[in-house]
Motif scaffolding. Structure first.
Motif, PDB file in Angstrom:
ATOM      1  N   GLY A 113      -2.454  10.285   1.193  1.00  0.00           N
ATOM      2  CA  GLY A 113      -3.416   9.959   2.239  1.00  0.00           C
ATOM      3  C   GLY A 113      -4.572   9.092   1.805  1.00  0.00           C
ATOM      4  O   GLY A 113      -5.351   8.642   2.647  1.00  0.00           O
ATOM      5  N   HIS A 114      -4.688   8.803   0.507  1.00  0.00           N
ATOM      6  CA  HIS A 114      -5.937   8.201   0.036  1.00  0.00           C
ATOM      7  C   HIS A 114      -6.174   6.788   0.556  1.00  0.00           C
ATOM      8  O   HIS A 114      -7.319   6.359   0.657  1.00  0.00           O
ATOM      9  N   ASP A 115      -5.121   6.059   0.923  1.00  0.00           N
ATOM     10  CA  ASP A 115      -5.291   4.667   1.360  1.00  0.00           C
ATOM     11  C   ASP A 115      -4.933   4.429   2.827  1.00  0.00           C
ATOM     12  O   ASP A 115      -4.797   3.275   3.238  1.00  0.00           O
ATOM     13  N   VAL A 116      -4.771   5.481   3.627  1.00  0.00           N
ATOM     14  CA  VAL A 116      -4.335   5.262   5.021  1.00  0.00           C
ATOM     15  C   VAL A 116      -5.377   4.518   5.855  1.00  0.00           C
ATOM     16  O   VAL A 116      -5.063   4.000   6.923  1.00  0.00           O
ATOM     17  N   ARG A 161       0.830  -1.210   0.000  1.00  0.00           N
ATOM     18  CA  ARG A 161       0.000   0.000   0.000  1.00  0.00           C
ATOM     19  C   ARG A 161       0.867   1.263   0.000  1.00  0.00           C
ATOM     20  O   ARG A 161       0.483   2.284  -0.578  1.00  0.00           O
ATOM     21  N   MET A 162       2.027   1.203   0.632  1.00  0.00           N
ATOM     22  CA  MET A 162       2.883   2.390   0.664  1.00  0.00           C
ATOM     23  C   MET A 162       3.473   2.675  -0.712  1.00  0.00           C
ATOM     24  O   MET A 162       3.414   3.810  -1.198  1.00  0.00           O
ATOM     25  N   THR A 163       4.037   1.654  -1.356  1.00  0.00           N
ATOM     26  CA  THR A 163       4.619   1.908  -2.673  1.00  0.00           C
ATOM     27  C   THR A 163       3.524   2.299  -3.663  1.00  0.00           C
ATOM     28  O   THR A 163       3.751   3.138  -4.541  1.00  0.00           O
ATOM     29  N   THR A 205     -15.982   1.006   3.916  1.00  0.00           N
ATOM     30  CA  THR A 205     -15.240   1.328   2.697  1.00  0.00           C
ATOM     31  C   THR A 205     -13.928   1.981   3.102  1.00  0.00           C
ATOM     32  O   THR A 205     -13.879   2.765   4.047  1.00  0.00           O
ATOM     33  N   HIS A 206     -12.885   1.662   2.375  1.00  0.00           N
ATOM     34  CA  HIS A 206     -11.566   2.149   2.792  1.00  0.00           C
ATOM     35  C   HIS A 206     -11.437   3.652   2.619  1.00  0.00           C
ATOM     36  O   HIS A 206     -10.684   4.294   3.361  1.00  0.00           O
ATOM     37  N   ASN A 207     -12.155   4.245   1.649  1.00  0.00           N
ATOM     38  CA  ASN A 207     -12.048   5.690   1.486  1.00  0.00           C
ATOM     39  C   ASN A 207     -12.680   6.437   2.652  1.00  0.00           C
ATOM     40  O   ASN A 207     -12.136   7.442   3.146  1.00  0.00           O
ATOM     41  N   GLU A 208     -13.817   5.943   3.147  1.00  0.00           N
ATOM     42  CA  GLU A 208     -14.432   6.552   4.329  1.00  0.00           C
ATOM     43  C   GLU A 208     -13.558   6.346   5.562  1.00  0.00           C
ATOM     44  O   GLU A 208     -13.437   7.240   6.409  1.00  0.00           O
ATOM     45  N   GLN A 209     -12.934   5.177   5.652  1.00  0.00           N
ATOM     46  CA  GLN A 209     -12.054   4.916   6.795  1.00  0.00           C
ATOM     47  C   GLN A 209     -10.806   5.776   6.723  1.00  0.00           C
ATOM     48  O   GLN A 209     -10.284   6.219   7.757  1.00  0.00           O
ATOM     49  N   VAL A 223     -11.611  11.197   0.601  1.00  0.00           N
ATOM     50  CA  VAL A 223     -12.845  10.416   0.740  1.00  0.00           C
ATOM     51  C   VAL A 223     -13.504  10.148  -0.608  1.00  0.00           C
ATOM     52  O   VAL A 223     -14.208   9.142  -0.774  1.00  0.00           O
ATOM     53  N   ASN A 224     -13.250  11.012  -1.593  1.00  0.00           N
ATOM     54  CA  ASN A 224     -13.901  10.851  -2.891  1.00  0.00           C
ATOM     55  C   ASN A 224     -12.949  10.351  -3.977  1.00  0.00           C
ATOM     56  O   ASN A 224     -13.239  10.496  -5.166  1.00  0.00           O
ATOM     57  N   HIS A 225     -11.823   9.729  -3.580  1.00  0.00           N
ATOM     58  CA  HIS A 225     -10.931   9.173  -4.607  1.00  0.00           C
ATOM     59  C   HIS A 225     -11.535   7.938  -5.253  1.00  0.00           C
ATOM     60  O   HIS A 225     -11.063   7.469  -6.299  1.00  0.00           O
ATOM     61  N   THR A 226     -12.588   7.389  -4.650  1.00  0.00           N
ATOM     62  CA  THR A 226     -13.362   6.299  -5.223  1.00  0.00           C
ATOM     63  C   THR A 226     -14.804   6.485  -4.781  1.00  0.00           C
ATOM     64  O   THR A 226     -15.080   7.281  -3.894  1.00  0.00           O
ATOM     65  N   GLY A 227     -15.726   5.768  -5.401  1.00  0.00           N
ATOM     66  CA  GLY A 227     -17.132   5.932  -5.047  1.00  0.00           C
ATOM     67  C   GLY A 227     -17.880   6.773  -6.064  1.00  0.00           C
ATOM     68  O   GLY A 227     -17.344   7.115  -7.131  1.00  0.00           O
ATOM     69  N   ASN A 228     -19.096   7.134  -5.723  1.00  0.00           N
ATOM     70  CA  ASN A 228     -19.991   7.794  -6.680  1.00  0.00           C
ATOM     71  C   ASN A 228     -19.871   9.318  -6.708  1.00  0.00           C
ATOM     72  O   ASN A 228     -20.401   9.957  -7.617  1.00  0.00           O
TER      73      ASN A 228
END
Length: 332
Positions: free
Chosen positions: A104-107, A73-75, A128-132, A158-163
């Motif tokens: 920060g998108h995947d922390v 996830r870091m790389t 969802t990982h983006n909300e987390q 939070v909006n890097h994925t989703g609707n």
């Protein structure tokens, strides 16, 4: 005029009219300004120095049993950051904002990649990982104080994925750069793992994007820059978007949901399920800082925060400590 103020002035002089300007960014809790760094630069640094970002080095992307050269996830986050900055620079948008969002998108991602995310959603009813990721930077980091990031960075995370699309063009860049990165690099890792061979992708992918991951990334990045220049949005051409969708569909069918990796996914789900249930029943065994949050957030939310924040290796270690007998340990 100090260094930060000079940089802020240069943003108005050099960046596109549609670029986010750091001087206009706002936080929930106002802070004294740094004399050297803009708000977006400070956000980037806060994310980079956070515990949740450091944990990404031990969270896998696709392959749970991985060697030194597989993505973590870091790389992945670093690769998304670099792709995003290249696009932002080409379009005269704010590189610092794209970098902060990308890092920060995947922390908030779980252990064991998307298998872990699906497992947490099953246990809790919604995850969802983006909300987390937003929850991590807003509430969980710094022992519950959060990082107090700007609204623009949090919106992009939070909006890097989703609707929902990010409000800034910089956030929209990261949204597409994330897909560019994981498609190309998961394909590269799949070749390394022997699950795919050169030539296995649909012919249209090679014809439009190139034969190797370097050319694929360049093709998609250049298409996005050329098709977005002078526009109030960041977009891919219809042709490249369709090829990316074909690429993604292939990867889901042959890698992400493949039967070859199904056993690893089941193992990951089993470990997380057992840990989640055990901490729900033994809540006082969580670290003290998590136990103290029960009144504010409730037991289920706190256990979710803890289990989702584990690295792959620590999740397995905890499972052994809790559920496995100490066979082989010598007692004197």
């Amino acid at each position: 005029m100090n260094v930060r103020e000079r940089i802020e002035e240069q943003e108005y002089e050099n960046l596109s009219v549609w670029a986010a300007k750091s001087r206009e960014a706002r936080r929930k809790q106002p802070m004294e300004e740094c004399p050297f760094r803009t708000k977006f630069q400070r956000d980037r640094d806060r994310i980079l120095h956070s515990k949740s970002f450091r944990r990404l080095k031990h969270k896998t992307q696709v392959y749970i049993v991985a060697g030194d050269h597989y993505r973590t996830r870091m790389t992945h986050s670093l690769e998304v950051s670099q792709i995003s900055r290249t696009i932002a620079r080409g379009l005269r948008l704010n590189e610092d904002l794209t970098e902060a969002i990308a890092l920060g998108h995947d922390v908030g991602h779980t252990p064991f990649g998307h298998a872990g995310e699906a497992a947490m959603a099953e246990f809790t009813g919604h995850f969802t990982h983006n909300e987390q990721s937003l929850r991590v930077v807003e509430f969980l980091e710094r022992s519950g104080q959060g990082l107090n990031l700007t609204f623009e960075v949090k919106d992009g995370i939070v909006n890097h994925t989703g609707n929902v699309l990010p409000k800034t063009l910089e956030g929209r860049i990261v949204r597409t750069a994330d897909r560019i990165a994981y498609l190309c690099h998961d394909y590269d890792d799949s070749l390394r793992a022997g699950l795919l061979r050169p030539g296995d992708l649909p012919a249209a992918v090679y014809e439009r994007l190139g034969e190797d991951t370097s050319h694929m990334i360049t093709s998609m990045v250049s298409d996005m820059i050329l098709n977005s220049e002078g526009k109030e949005d960041v977009v891919l051409s219809e042709e490249v978007r369709e090829v990316m969708d074909l690429f993604r569909q292939f990867m889901f069918e042959h890698i992400y949901h493949s039967e070859t990796l199904a056993h690893e996914r089941r193992q990951a789900v089993f470990v997380l399920r057992e840990l989640y249930q055990w901490f729900m029943n033994h809540f006082d065994r969580l670290p003290e800082e998590f136990v103290r949050r029960e009144k504010r957030w409730g037991r289920q939310k706190i256990v979710t925060d803890y289990v989702a924040g584990l690295t792959d290796s620590y999740a397995v270690q905890l499972f052994h400590e809790i559920f496995m007998p100490p066979v082989g340990l010598m007692v004197h």
